[in-house]
Design a protein around this motif. Sequence first.
Motif: not given
Length: 356
Positions: A6-9, A36-41, A43-47, A57-60
């Motif tokens: 899992g990636i946080i950040g 915290l910005e869902v678009s960044r998460a 984009a990272a998933k897609k790539a 958006t919540d690490y918990q």
Amino acid sequence: MSLKIGIIGCGGIANGKHLPALSKLAIVELVAFCDLEVSRAEAAKKAFGTEDALVFTDYQDLLKLDLDAVHVLTPNSSHAPLTIAALEAGCHVMCEKPMAKTSKEAKAMIEAAKRTGKKLTIGYQNRFRTDSQYLHTICEAGELGEVYTAKAHAIRRRAVPTWGVFLDEAAQGGGPLIDIGTHALDLTLWMMDNYTPKYVVGNAYHKLSGTKNAANAWGPWDPEKFTVEDSAIGFVVMENGATIYLESSWAINSLDVKEAKTTLMGTKAGADMNSGLTINGEEHGLLYEKKIELETGGVDFYDGAGDDPAFNEAESWYDAIVNDTDPLVKPEQALVVTQILEGIYESAETGQPVFL
């Protein structure tokens, strides 16, 4: 065998270092991304993620998954709470440098790792460079003798990071000292194999941060938002009398630019990374300088295997998990780096030496 990660950040350090390196490791599956910005998460998933990777958006919520390891790649102020939560959720943790804003937080991270039995390491990837690995080998072999004084270099002439929270003291805990000085100090302590500081003295400067329309690698900074130092200098005295001079800057009027490098002076020989890796000493009554050839090429159409510290770091970290060995960067070592940096900042505020 595969490990679920899992990636946080999902910001710059994730996309610039961790995710490209992890994507080259067949043993890992990137199954969860949090930002915290869902678009960044997303984009990272897609790539880099698996087809069924999840976004949060919540690490918990991410930590409720059955994960083997988590990478904490967030601003410095959140390193400790996120790392401790991930360890307590049963995950091994790779946390980006610096370990934490304060030594108290760093100690809590170590206590959590011991309490949970999970592995913890800190992202000092410069240890994994070819020149660093070679120099550490000769230091371990005693070829420099006792390294009794050293310099840790992290000097940029004009390269202030203007994105994210780099200029925010509350989020980061400081500027170039905690951002890039931390790499140079880690390298130096590792080479010296000396983790017992006695006291530090130093100063942090705000001399160029107020410049408007400044020349800068990433464009002018906003003086109103530049709340951290633009340069900092520290001097460290170790319990055995050894000394370290630590220099760091994002903006300074100097052409002597060098980053994440160390200069070592020992009883048998010295070494520096100023222009490649050079060993110097005395032999048979004469002085010598030995340039280490770090390239592995020399054959037509082949330039060698190359030097990829980020991949080497990731590979070493997951080897430690699979084989149940200690990571190359031990959290106890990273704690000492944090203690020294914290001491320099305190000395800068009080004008007094700080005993550790």
